[in-house]
Design a protein around this motif. Structure first.
Motif, short mmCIF file in Angstrom:
data_model
loop_
_atom_site.label_atom_id
_atom_site.label_comp_id
_atom_site.label_asym_id
_atom_site.label_seq_id
_atom_site.Cartn_x
_atom_site.Cartn_y
_atom_site.Cartn_z
N LYS A 184 7.05 -1.87 2.48
CA LYS A 184 6.88 -0.59 1.82
C LYS A 184 5.59 -0.58 0.98
O LYS A 184 4.83 0.40 0.98
CB LYS A 184 8.09 -0.29 0.93
N ARG A 185 5.36 -1.67 0.27
CA ARG A 185 4.19 -1.73 -0.62
C ARG A 185 2.88 -1.69 0.18
O ARG A 185 1.93 -0.99 -0.20
CB ARG A 185 4.26 -3.01 -1.45
N LYS B 47 2.33 -0.37 3.09
CA LYS B 47 2.11 0.97 3.61
C LYS B 47 1.63 1.91 2.51
O LYS B 47 0.70 2.70 2.70
CB LYS B 47 3.41 1.52 4.21
N ALA B 48 2.28 1.84 1.35
CA ALA B 48 1.95 2.76 0.26
C ALA B 48 0.55 2.52 -0.29
O ALA B 48 -0.18 3.47 -0.59
CB ALA B 48 2.98 2.62 -0.86
N PHE C 47 1.39 7.26 4.24
CA PHE C 47 2.68 6.98 3.58
C PHE C 47 3.24 8.26 2.98
O PHE C 47 4.44 8.55 3.10
CB PHE C 47 2.48 5.92 2.50
N HIS D 118 11.38 -0.74 -3.73
CA HIS D 118 11.27 -0.28 -2.34
C HIS D 118 11.52 1.21 -2.15
O HIS D 118 11.26 1.74 -1.08
CB HIS D 118 12.19 -1.09 -1.42
N TYR D 119 12.00 1.89 -3.17
CA TYR D 119 12.22 3.33 -3.04
C TYR D 119 10.86 4.05 -3.12
O TYR D 119 10.12 3.86 -4.09
CB TYR D 119 13.15 3.82 -4.14
N PRO D 120 10.51 4.84 -2.10
CA PRO D 120 9.18 5.48 -2.07
C PRO D 120 8.85 6.29 -3.32
O PRO D 120 7.67 6.41 -3.68
CB PRO D 120 9.26 6.38 -0.83
N TRP E 211 3.89 0.42 -7.85
CA TRP E 211 3.82 -0.81 -7.07
C TRP E 211 2.49 -1.56 -7.20
O TRP E 211 2.43 -2.75 -6.90
CB TRP E 211 4.11 -0.53 -5.61
N ARG F 13 10.18 -5.22 0.39
CA ARG F 13 9.22 -4.79 -0.63
C ARG F 13 7.80 -4.81 -0.07
O ARG F 13 7.03 -3.88 -0.26
CB ARG F 13 9.32 -5.71 -1.84
N MET G 58 9.51 -0.74 11.09
CA MET G 58 9.64 -1.43 9.80
C MET G 58 10.88 -2.31 9.79
O MET G 58 10.92 -3.35 9.13
CB MET G 58 9.72 -0.41 8.66
N ALA H 72 6.70 4.41 -5.74
CA ALA H 72 5.49 3.80 -5.20
C ALA H 72 4.33 3.81 -6.18
O ALA H 72 3.44 2.95 -6.11
CB ALA H 72 5.09 4.49 -3.90
#
Length: 205
Positions: A94-95, A97-98, A105, A163-165, A171, A91, A65, A168
């Motif tokens: 992370k987004r 992947k989530a 994720f 960006h903090y899981p 998002w 962003r 990443m 998520a």
């Protein structure tokens, strides 16, 4: 597999595949050894414990990443555009992947919860990259004179919503793109060099 052909890279690849297929609960040394067709003792010769193996898997995932972010931070793009691109890429990574692989994720999120040292290293690398961009902007005059490190920490914290899981679940909601763009605009406006207001002409009277 012959034990002589066993390498850390092969073990990590197998561990990632086990995680992808079966989730965190099956990512034990024994499970990975079975997937490779070797004894668990062979895996232990490369990774001393289940925790060490999981940490290595997590580090590899985070490193992949980091690659595009590192390239952006080191680019010669003007610092304001560079900072915007860097934040947007973080962003997006992370987004994607989530929202694209939610189960995977979540699995990596569970690994991260048990690997504070690995996550601490990851966060520090991200902050260092922001610091380098801010410092470049101060040096070029694109940003006003600020403490690059302190400003980077503030930017990282201010954008954590995106960006903090743990955030998520928000998002995929409507208005996310606009909210992110507005925040970045605000941050860049705050970094812009200050100019003295024009002097008022004295009235003739």
């Amino acid at each position: 597999m012959n034990d002589s052909a066993l390498t850390p890279e092969r073990i990590l690849a197998a561990a990632e595949e086990v995680l992808r297929r079966y989730g965190r609960g099956k990512a034990t040394v024994v499970d990975v050894a079975q997937a490779l067709g070797v004894s668990h003792g062979s895996v232990y010769r490369h990774f001393a414990s289940k925790a060490a193996l999981r940490d290595a898997v997590l580090r590899g995932w985070l490193e992949r990443m980091m690659a595009p972010l590192r390239a952006i931070a080191a680019s010669r793009t003007a610092p304001p555009a560079r900072l915007r691109q860097w934040l947007a890429t973080l962003r997006s990574i992370k987004r994607d992947k989530a929202l694209g692989e939610p189960e995977l994720f979540a699995t990596y999120g569970a690994l991260a919860a048990d690997a504070r040292e690995v996550i601490g290293e990851h966060v520090e690398h991200l902050r260092e990259q922001i610091t380098s961009i801010v410092a470049a902007g101060v040096a070029s005059g694109d940003f006003r004179q600020v403490d690059a490190r302190a400003t980077a920490l503030a930017i990282f914290d201010a954008t954590s919503r995106f960006h903090y899981p743990g955030m998520a679940h928000l998002w995929g909601t409507p208005g996310e793109d606009a909210a992110f763009a507005q925040l970045v605009d605000l941050l860049l406006a705050g970094l812009a060099p200050t100019t003295a207001p024009p002097r008022r002409r004295k009235s003739a009277g």
